[in-house]
Motif scaffolding. Sequence first.
Motif, PDB file in Angstrom:
ATOM      1  N   ASN A  11       0.851  -1.180   0.000  1.00  0.00           N
ATOM      2  CA  ASN A  11       0.000   0.000   0.000  1.00  0.00           C
ATOM      3  C   ASN A  11       0.887   1.230   0.000  1.00  0.00           C
ATOM      4  O   ASN A  11       1.559   1.496   0.977  1.00  0.00           O
ATOM      5  CB  ASN A  11      -0.884   0.043   1.253  1.00  0.00           C
ATOM      6  N   GLY A  12       0.892   1.907  -1.120  1.00  0.00           N
ATOM      7  CA  GLY A  12       1.599   3.178  -1.143  1.00  0.00           C
ATOM      8  C   GLY A  12       0.538   4.249  -1.121  1.00  0.00           C
ATOM      9  O   GLY A  12      -0.490   4.099  -1.759  1.00  0.00           O
ATOM     10  N   SER A  13       0.767   5.320  -0.374  1.00  0.00           N
ATOM     11  CA  SER A  13      -0.246   6.354  -0.362  1.00  0.00           C
ATOM     12  C   SER A  13       0.440   7.701  -0.430  1.00  0.00           C
ATOM     13  O   SER A  13       1.525   7.847   0.092  1.00  0.00           O
ATOM     14  CB  SER A  13      -1.069   6.257   0.916  1.00  0.00           C
ATOM     15  N   PRO A  14      -0.089   8.722  -1.039  1.00  0.00           N
ATOM     16  CA  PRO A  14      -1.351   8.661  -1.779  1.00  0.00           C
ATOM     17  C   PRO A  14      -1.043   8.320  -3.231  1.00  0.00           C
ATOM     18  O   PRO A  14      -0.300   9.040  -3.874  1.00  0.00           O
ATOM     19  CB  PRO A  14      -1.868  10.096  -1.661  1.00  0.00           C
ATOM     20  N   CYS A  15      -1.546   7.224  -3.747  1.00  0.00           N
ATOM     21  CA  CYS A  15      -1.159   6.817  -5.086  1.00  0.00           C
ATOM     22  C   CYS A  15      -2.245   6.034  -5.799  1.00  0.00           C
ATOM     23  O   CYS A  15      -2.101   4.841  -5.999  1.00  0.00           O
ATOM     24  CB  CYS A  15       0.102   5.985  -5.008  1.00  0.00           C
ATOM     25  N   THR A  17      -3.212   6.259  -8.944  1.00  0.00           N
ATOM     26  CA  THR A  17      -2.889   5.916 -10.321  1.00  0.00           C
ATOM     27  C   THR A  17      -1.383   5.786 -10.501  1.00  0.00           C
ATOM     28  O   THR A  17      -0.605   6.283  -9.696  1.00  0.00           O
ATOM     29  CB  THR A  17      -3.392   7.017 -11.284  1.00  0.00           C
ATOM     30  N   GLN A  18      -1.012   5.096 -11.582  1.00  0.00           N
ATOM     31  CA  GLN A  18       0.401   4.985 -11.911  1.00  0.00           C
ATOM     32  C   GLN A  18       0.647   5.649 -13.262  1.00  0.00           C
ATOM     33  O   GLN A  18      -0.213   5.568 -14.130  1.00  0.00           O
ATOM     34  CB  GLN A  18       0.818   3.516 -11.954  1.00  0.00           C
ATOM     35  N   PRO A  19       1.780   6.313 -13.513  1.00  0.00           N
ATOM     36  CA  PRO A  19       2.834   6.452 -12.506  1.00  0.00           C
ATOM     37  C   PRO A  19       2.395   7.300 -11.325  1.00  0.00           C
ATOM     38  O   PRO A  19       1.602   8.209 -11.467  1.00  0.00           O
ATOM     39  CB  PRO A  19       3.974   7.141 -13.270  1.00  0.00           C
ATOM     40  N   CYS A  20       2.923   6.937 -10.184  1.00  0.00           N
ATOM     41  CA  CYS A  20       2.625   7.613  -8.938  1.00  0.00           C
ATOM     42  C   CYS A  20       3.168   9.043  -8.999  1.00  0.00           C
ATOM     43  O   CYS A  20       4.334   9.238  -9.320  1.00  0.00           O
ATOM     44  CB  CYS A  20       3.328   6.833  -7.847  1.00  0.00           C
ATOM     45  N   GLN A  21       2.333  10.022  -8.706  1.00  0.00           N
ATOM     46  CA  GLN A  21       2.788  11.419  -8.710  1.00  0.00           C
ATOM     47  C   GLN A  21       3.415  11.747  -7.356  1.00  0.00           C
ATOM     48  O   GLN A  21       2.731  11.741  -6.347  1.00  0.00           O
ATOM     49  CB  GLN A  21       1.605  12.367  -8.965  1.00  0.00           C
ATOM     50  N   THR A  26       7.372  16.771  -0.300  1.00  0.00           N
ATOM     51  CA  THR A  26       6.490  15.943   0.523  1.00  0.00           C
ATOM     52  C   THR A  26       7.154  14.599   0.789  1.00  0.00           C
ATOM     53  O   THR A  26       8.204  14.283   0.228  1.00  0.00           O
ATOM     54  CB  THR A  26       5.138  15.686  -0.174  1.00  0.00           C
ATOM     55  N   SER A  27       6.544  13.806   1.647  1.00  0.00           N
ATOM     56  CA  SER A  27       7.021  12.462   1.919  1.00  0.00           C
ATOM     57  C   SER A  27       5.975  11.461   1.470  1.00  0.00           C
ATOM     58  O   SER A  27       4.788  11.654   1.677  1.00  0.00           O
ATOM     59  CB  SER A  27       7.302  12.270   3.405  1.00  0.00           C
ATOM     60  N   TYR A  28       6.461  10.394   0.844  1.00  0.00           N
ATOM     61  CA  TYR A  28       5.586   9.361   0.337  1.00  0.00           C
ATOM     62  C   TYR A  28       5.610   8.190   1.317  1.00  0.00           C
ATOM     63  O   TYR A  28       6.686   7.690   1.658  1.00  0.00           O
ATOM     64  CB  TYR A  28       6.079   8.941  -1.049  1.00  0.00           C
ATOM     65  N   SER A  29       4.434   7.789   1.791  1.00  0.00           N
ATOM     66  CA  SER A  29       4.369   6.693   2.763  1.00  0.00           C
ATOM     67  C   SER A  29       4.295   5.351   2.057  1.00  0.00           C
ATOM     68  O   SER A  29       3.594   5.211   1.068  1.00  0.00           O
ATOM     69  CB  SER A  29       3.131   6.837   3.640  1.00  0.00           C
ATOM     70  N   ILE A  30       5.000   4.379   2.610  1.00  0.00           N
ATOM     71  CA  ILE A  30       4.964   3.036   2.052  1.00  0.00           C
ATOM     72  C   ILE A  30       4.627   2.070   3.173  1.00  0.00           C
ATOM     73  O   ILE A  30       5.048   2.236   4.311  1.00  0.00           O
ATOM     74  CB  ILE A  30       6.307   2.664   1.387  1.00  0.00           C
ATOM     75  N   ASN A  31       3.812   1.086   2.838  1.00  0.00           N
ATOM     76  CA  ASN A  31       3.408   0.061   3.787  1.00  0.00           C
ATOM     77  C   ASN A  31       3.402  -1.263   3.041  1.00  0.00           C
ATOM     78  O   ASN A  31       2.576  -1.473   2.164  1.00  0.00           O
ATOM     79  CB  ASN A  31       2.012   0.404   4.328  1.00  0.00           C
ATOM     80  N   VAL A  32       4.361  -2.133   3.350  1.00  0.00           N
ATOM     81  CA  VAL A  32       4.468  -3.418   2.670  1.00  0.00           C
ATOM     82  C   VAL A  32       4.220  -4.539   3.670  1.00  0.00           C
ATOM     83  O   VAL A  32       4.874  -4.596   4.712  1.00  0.00           O
ATOM     84  CB  VAL A  32       5.864  -3.608   2.026  1.00  0.00           C
ATOM     85  N   THR A  33       3.280  -5.400   3.370  1.00  0.00           N
ATOM     86  CA  THR A  33       3.064  -6.598   4.176  1.00  0.00           C
ATOM     87  C   THR A  33       3.671  -7.773   3.428  1.00  0.00           C
ATOM     88  O   THR A  33       3.370  -7.976   2.255  1.00  0.00           O
ATOM     89  CB  THR A  33       1.559  -6.834   4.403  1.00  0.00           C
ATOM     90  N   ASN A  84       7.374   2.903   6.143  1.00  0.00           N
ATOM     91  CA  ASN A  84       8.437   3.883   6.039  1.00  0.00           C
ATOM     92  C   ASN A  84       7.994   5.054   5.183  1.00  0.00           C
ATOM     93  O   ASN A  84       6.892   5.037   4.625  1.00  0.00           O
ATOM     94  CB  ASN A  84       9.709   3.255   5.463  1.00  0.00           C
ATOM     95  N   LYS A  85       8.867   6.045   5.074  1.00  0.00           N
ATOM     96  CA  LYS A  85       8.580   7.235   4.274  1.00  0.00           C
ATOM     97  C   LYS A  85       9.737   7.518   3.342  1.00  0.00           C
ATOM     98  O   LYS A  85      10.895   7.349   3.717  1.00  0.00           O
ATOM     99  CB  LYS A  85       8.355   8.437   5.191  1.00  0.00           C
ATOM    100  N   LEU A  86       9.390   7.947   2.153  1.00  0.00           N
ATOM    101  CA  LEU A  86      10.394   8.366   1.178  1.00  0.00           C
ATOM    102  C   LEU A  86      10.259   9.868   0.991  1.00  0.00           C
ATOM    103  O   LEU A  86       9.274  10.339   0.436  1.00  0.00           O
ATOM    104  CB  LEU A  86      10.158   7.654  -0.155  1.00  0.00           C
ATOM    105  N   PRO A  87      11.232  10.642   1.495  1.00  0.00           N
ATOM    106  CA  PRO A  87      11.153  12.092   1.305  1.00  0.00           C
ATOM    107  C   PRO A  87      11.472  12.456  -0.142  1.00  0.00           C
ATOM    108  O   PRO A  87      12.452  11.979  -0.704  1.00  0.00           O
ATOM    109  CB  PRO A  87      12.233  12.648   2.245  1.00  0.00           C
TER     110      PRO A  87
END
Length: 122
Positions: A11-15, A17-21, A26-33, A84-87
């Motif tokens: 789950n990447g948010s806020p995303c 549609t792809q490609p992800c804008q 900002t920071s992009y949040s990532i959540n991987v299970t 995690n977050k990707l700045p």
Amino acid sequence: GPNGGGTQEVNGSPCPTQPCQLLKGTSYSINVTFASKIDSQGSKARVYGEMLHVDIPFPIPEPDGCKSGIQCPIQKGHSYSYLNKLPVKSEYPSIKLIVKWELVDDQDQMLFCWKIPVQITS
């Protein structure tokens, strides 16, 4: 390698549609299970921007997976949620690229590898 981790759900948010804008500043949040296929004491994230077949390292504030929602030591067959977050720094160029997010153990074995096409915009 042959011991590739199995990613169950990303789950990447806020995303929506792809490609992800990815908006600069900002920071992009990532959540991987994921379910781990290996036992591991620790885990470390490596993030790259894949552009023209070149991997450019993306610095992330917290590369330690054990401080990013994962309970260490990691046990084979158990499920984990990685957060995690990707700045997205304002000095990054406005380009299209593939973000490659890897989580590896102490022996550089892959726990998961996740790719997403992104567009960096101002």
